[in-house]
Design a protein around this motif. Structure first.
Motif, PDB file in Angstrom:
ATOM      1  N   LYS A  17       0.832  -1.220   0.000  1.00  0.00           N
ATOM      2  CA  LYS A  17       0.000   0.000   0.000  1.00  0.00           C
ATOM      3  C   LYS A  17       0.866   1.269   0.000  1.00  0.00           C
ATOM      4  O   LYS A  17       0.534   2.257  -0.651  1.00  0.00           O
ATOM      5  N   ILE A  18       1.970   1.234   0.726  1.00  0.00           N
ATOM      6  CA  ILE A  18       2.859   2.397   0.761  1.00  0.00           C
ATOM      7  C   ILE A  18       3.464   2.620  -0.629  1.00  0.00           C
ATOM      8  O   ILE A  18       3.446   3.731  -1.162  1.00  0.00           O
ATOM      9  N   VAL A  19       3.950   1.535  -1.243  1.00  0.00           N
ATOM     10  CA  VAL A  19       4.557   1.655  -2.576  1.00  0.00           C
ATOM     11  C   VAL A  19       3.522   2.157  -3.585  1.00  0.00           C
ATOM     12  O   VAL A  19       3.818   2.999  -4.436  1.00  0.00           O
ATOM     13  N   GLU A  20       2.290   1.670  -3.471  1.00  0.00           N
ATOM     14  CA  GLU A  20       1.227   2.106  -4.396  1.00  0.00           C
ATOM     15  C   GLU A  20       0.850   3.571  -4.184  1.00  0.00           C
ATOM     16  O   GLU A  20       0.139   4.155  -4.994  1.00  0.00           O
ATOM     17  N   GLY A  29      16.375  -1.032   4.930  1.00  0.00           N
ATOM     18  CA  GLY A  29      16.422  -2.104   5.941  1.00  0.00           C
ATOM     19  C   GLY A  29      16.543  -3.468   5.281  1.00  0.00           C
ATOM     20  O   GLY A  29      17.480  -3.728   4.522  1.00  0.00           O
ATOM     21  N   MET A  30      15.568  -4.341   5.512  1.00  0.00           N
ATOM     22  CA  MET A  30      15.596  -5.683   4.923  1.00  0.00           C
ATOM     23  C   MET A  30      14.834  -5.743   3.603  1.00  0.00           C
ATOM     24  O   MET A  30      14.602  -6.833   3.072  1.00  0.00           O
ATOM     25  N   GLY A  31      14.373  -4.602   3.132  1.00  0.00           N
ATOM     26  CA  GLY A  31      13.820  -4.543   1.780  1.00  0.00           C
ATOM     27  C   GLY A  31      12.334  -4.811   1.623  1.00  0.00           C
ATOM     28  O   GLY A  31      11.879  -5.155   0.532  1.00  0.00           O
ATOM     29  N   VAL A  32      11.580  -4.624   2.696  1.00  0.00           N
ATOM     30  CA  VAL A  32      10.148  -4.946   2.603  1.00  0.00           C
ATOM     31  C   VAL A  32       9.437  -4.058   1.571  1.00  0.00           C
ATOM     32  O   VAL A  32       8.548  -4.541   0.845  1.00  0.00           O
ATOM     33  N   LEU A  33       9.857  -2.789   1.456  1.00  0.00           N
ATOM     34  CA  LEU A  33       9.282  -1.926   0.402  1.00  0.00           C
ATOM     35  C   LEU A  33      10.022  -2.136  -0.918  1.00  0.00           C
ATOM     36  O   LEU A  33       9.425  -2.109  -2.001  1.00  0.00           O
ATOM     37  N   THR A  34      11.336  -2.327  -0.805  1.00  0.00           N
ATOM     38  CA  THR A  34      12.202  -2.461  -1.985  1.00  0.00           C
ATOM     39  C   THR A  34      11.677  -3.537  -2.937  1.00  0.00           C
ATOM     40  O   THR A  34      11.644  -3.350  -4.156  1.00  0.00           O
ATOM     41  N   LYS A  35      11.252  -4.648  -2.357  1.00  0.00           N
ATOM     42  CA  LYS A  35      10.750  -5.769  -3.142  1.00  0.00           C
ATOM     43  C   LYS A  35       9.642  -5.324  -4.103  1.00  0.00           C
ATOM     44  O   LYS A  35       9.650  -5.682  -5.275  1.00  0.00           O
ATOM     45  N   TYR A  36       8.700  -4.518  -3.600  1.00  0.00           N
ATOM     46  CA  TYR A  36       7.584  -4.067  -4.438  1.00  0.00           C
ATOM     47  C   TYR A  36       8.019  -2.967  -5.393  1.00  0.00           C
ATOM     48  O   TYR A  36       7.516  -2.873  -6.515  1.00  0.00           O
ATOM     49  N   LEU A  37       8.979  -2.146  -4.962  1.00  0.00           N
ATOM     50  CA  LEU A  37       9.487  -1.091  -5.854  1.00  0.00           C
ATOM     51  C   LEU A  37      10.174  -1.709  -7.063  1.00  0.00           C
ATOM     52  O   LEU A  37      10.041  -1.217  -8.188  1.00  0.00           O
ATOM     53  N   LEU A  38      10.891  -2.816  -6.837  1.00  0.00           N
ATOM     54  CA  LEU A  38      11.634  -3.443  -7.930  1.00  0.00           C
ATOM     55  C   LEU A  38      10.718  -4.098  -8.967  1.00  0.00           C
ATOM     56  O   LEU A  38      11.161  -4.437 -10.052  1.00  0.00           O
ATOM     57  N   GLU A  39       9.447  -4.262  -8.633  1.00  0.00           N
ATOM     58  CA  GLU A  39       8.491  -4.804  -9.607  1.00  0.00           C
ATOM     59  C   GLU A  39       8.040  -3.738 -10.599  1.00  0.00           C
ATOM     60  O   GLU A  39       7.387  -4.036 -11.596  1.00  0.00           O
ATOM     61  N   LYS A  40       8.361  -2.470 -10.313  1.00  0.00           N
ATOM     62  CA  LYS A  40       7.909  -1.365 -11.163  1.00  0.00           C
ATOM     63  C   LYS A  40       8.927  -1.095 -12.270  1.00  0.00           C
ATOM     64  O   LYS A  40      10.111  -1.365 -12.095  1.00  0.00           O
ATOM     65  N   VAL A  55      13.677  12.644  -9.343  1.00  0.00           N
ATOM     66  CA  VAL A  55      13.678  11.404  -8.564  1.00  0.00           C
ATOM     67  C   VAL A  55      12.638  11.497  -7.442  1.00  0.00           C
ATOM     68  O   VAL A  55      12.581  12.490  -6.714  1.00  0.00           O
ATOM     69  N   ALA A  56      11.792  10.479  -7.356  1.00  0.00           N
ATOM     70  CA  ALA A  56      10.821  10.434  -6.260  1.00  0.00           C
ATOM     71  C   ALA A  56      11.483   9.805  -5.043  1.00  0.00           C
ATOM     72  O   ALA A  56      12.424   9.023  -5.180  1.00  0.00           O
ATOM     73  N   VAL A  57      10.998  10.150  -3.866  1.00  0.00           N
ATOM     74  CA  VAL A  57      11.577   9.613  -2.637  1.00  0.00           C
ATOM     75  C   VAL A  57      10.503   8.825  -1.886  1.00  0.00           C
ATOM     76  O   VAL A  57       9.333   9.210  -1.861  1.00  0.00           O
ATOM     77  N   ILE A  58      10.925   7.699  -1.315  1.00  0.00           N
ATOM     78  CA  ILE A  58       9.996   6.876  -0.534  1.00  0.00           C
ATOM     79  C   ILE A  58      10.747   6.306   0.661  1.00  0.00           C
ATOM     80  O   ILE A  58      11.968   6.161   0.616  1.00  0.00           O
ATOM     81  N   GLN A  94      14.232  18.808  -7.630  1.00  0.00           N
ATOM     82  CA  GLN A  94      14.540  17.487  -8.167  1.00  0.00           C
ATOM     83  C   GLN A  94      13.560  16.415  -7.723  1.00  0.00           C
ATOM     84  O   GLN A  94      13.563  15.310  -8.268  1.00  0.00           O
ATOM     85  N   ILE A  95      12.753  16.746  -6.710  1.00  0.00           N
ATOM     86  CA  ILE A  95      11.882  15.717  -6.110  1.00  0.00           C
ATOM     87  C   ILE A  95      10.410  16.061  -6.337  1.00  0.00           C
ATOM     88  O   ILE A  95       9.847  16.893  -5.630  1.00  0.00           O
ATOM     89  N   PRO A  96       9.781  15.449  -7.335  1.00  0.00           N
ATOM     90  CA  PRO A  96       8.394  15.783  -7.642  1.00  0.00           C
ATOM     91  C   PRO A  96       7.394  15.157  -6.657  1.00  0.00           C
ATOM     92  O   PRO A  96       6.264  15.633  -6.528  1.00  0.00           O
ATOM     93  N   GLU A  97       7.835  14.112  -5.973  1.00  0.00           N
ATOM     94  CA  GLU A  97       6.874  13.351  -5.170  1.00  0.00           C
ATOM     95  C   GLU A  97       7.584  12.622  -4.035  1.00  0.00           C
ATOM     96  O   GLU A  97       8.728  12.192  -4.193  1.00  0.00           O
ATOM     97  N   MET A  98       6.902  12.472  -2.906  1.00  0.00           N
ATOM     98  CA  MET A  98       7.440  11.702  -1.801  1.00  0.00           C
ATOM     99  C   MET A  98       6.315  10.950  -1.106  1.00  0.00           C
ATOM    100  O   MET A  98       5.254  11.535  -0.873  1.00  0.00           O
ATOM    101  N   VAL A  99       6.536   9.686  -0.828  1.00  0.00           N
ATOM    102  CA  VAL A  99       5.595   8.946   0.017  1.00  0.00           C
ATOM    103  C   VAL A  99       6.405   8.399   1.168  1.00  0.00           C
ATOM    104  O   VAL A  99       7.444   7.759   0.954  1.00  0.00           O
ATOM    105  N   GLY A 100       5.971   8.670   2.386  1.00  0.00           N
ATOM    106  CA  GLY A 100       6.795   8.228   3.494  1.00  0.00           C
ATOM    107  C   GLY A 100       6.042   8.047   4.789  1.00  0.00           C
ATOM    108  O   GLY A 100       4.991   8.639   5.011  1.00  0.00           O
ATOM    109  N   MET A 101       6.644   7.209   5.618  1.00  0.00           N
ATOM    110  CA  MET A 101       6.075   6.953   6.938  1.00  0.00           C
ATOM    111  C   MET A 101       6.905   7.660   7.998  1.00  0.00           C
ATOM    112  O   MET A 101       8.133   7.564   8.025  1.00  0.00           O
ATOM    113  N   PHE A 102       6.208   8.370   8.853  1.00  0.00           N
ATOM    114  CA  PHE A 102       6.806   9.091   9.983  1.00  0.00           C
ATOM    115  C   PHE A 102       6.039   8.698  11.235  1.00  0.00           C
ATOM    116  O   PHE A 102       4.993   8.060  11.161  1.00  0.00           O
ATOM    117  N   GLN A 103       6.528   9.163  12.407  1.00  0.00           N
ATOM    118  CA  GLN A 103       5.681   8.986  13.576  1.00  0.00           C
ATOM    119  C   GLN A 103       4.408   9.792  13.305  1.00  0.00           C
ATOM    120  O   GLN A 103       4.461  10.846  12.668  1.00  0.00           O
TER     121      GLN A 103
END
Ligand code: SAM
Length: 253
Positions: free
Chosen positions: A19-22, A38-49, A95-98, A119-128
């Protein structure tokens, strides 16, 4: 084992990761930079794009793990502090940032993004959750403040969803919130960035006072002393109001 001083809390819920990657649009840019994979939990879905994925991670152990499991990251990983990366050196286009960001450096990450907004048109991120809420806050609310105005001068901010502590290993002490930022003003503040920051920070420093009082430390230009905004408190001004006020202030000096 998670390293506390690096803010390591690993997301264990695949659906939330997806959901975060989407949350990213994957439009108008060819690269995405993930901060703190970290261990790539988001990376895995990003690499499918089809968009190229890069990662910046300070923890060498995580980088070794990622290199082993994700061949596609070959030559696309930076080992080091995201805050110290010179983005325009590494990326010659947009470059987008996530990221599920390390919470100990949340505001520095947000400030780094707005410093590089061109340089950064978009960002999706988790914060407190509290930081996510303050970033997305609207005028006349208790969360609306310096962070809201400084970020929203460059980005439209949308609060996407809340994430519960128990989907992390180890669980953090507080809830998290995911936001999406979409760049809104390509021409920026036209050289008035410093004054804008000063006015916003000083105005909110004494947020219960009218701006005529709160802004006194800044030497208010004579011609602005009877400005309609002077009778208001900082939290009553929209981001647009702050920008226009800065431009008037600059012209009066
Ligand atoms: N993305 C992973 C996940 O969702 O499970 C990990 C998220 S964890 C909250 C934050 C990550 O940021 C950690 O992997 C940590 O090592 C990394 N990190 C901490 N400080 C960093 C910095 N200054 N630059 C880059 N990465 C950093």
């Amino acid at each position: 084992k998670a390293k506390k001083h690096l803010g390591q809390h690993f997301l264990t819920d695949e659906n939330i990761a997806k959901k975060i990657v989407e949350g990213l649009s994957f439009e108008d840019y060819n690269s995405v930079l993930e901060v703190g994979p970290g261990m790539g939990v988001l990376t895995k879905y990003l690499l499918e794009k089809p968009t190229e994925t890069f990662v910046a991670e300070i923890d060498t152990e995580s980088i070794d793990y990622l290199k082993l499991h994700y061949q596609k990251l070959e030559n696309k990983h930076f080992t080091g502090d995201f805050l110290k990366i010179n983005l325009s050196e590494f990326f010659n286009s947009q470059v987008a940032v996530i990221g599920n960001f390390p919470y100990n450096i949340s505001s520095q990450i947000l400030f780094k993004i707005i410093d590089n907004y061109q340089q950064i048109p978009e960002m999706v991120g988790m914060f407190q959750k509290e930081v996510a809420e303050r970033t997305a806050a609207i005028p006349r609310t208790k969360d609306y403040g310096i962070l809201s105005v400084l970020v929203q001068a460059y980005y439209d901010v949308k609060y996407l969803f809340t994430v519960h502590e128990n989907v992390f290993n180890p669980p953090p002490k507080v809830k998290s919130g995911v936001i999406k930022m979409t760049r809104n003003r390509k021409e920026g503040l036209k050289g008035n960035e410093i004054l804008f920051k000063q006015i916003v920070k000083t105005g909110f420093n004494q947020r219960r006072k009218k701006l005529s009082n709160a802004l006194k430390p800044l030497n208010i230009p004579e011609s602005l002393k009877n400005h309609a905004f002077m009778d208001k408190r900082a939290e009553e001004l929209s981001v647009e109001d702050f920008i226009n006020f800065t431009i008037e202030w600059k012209a009066a000096n």
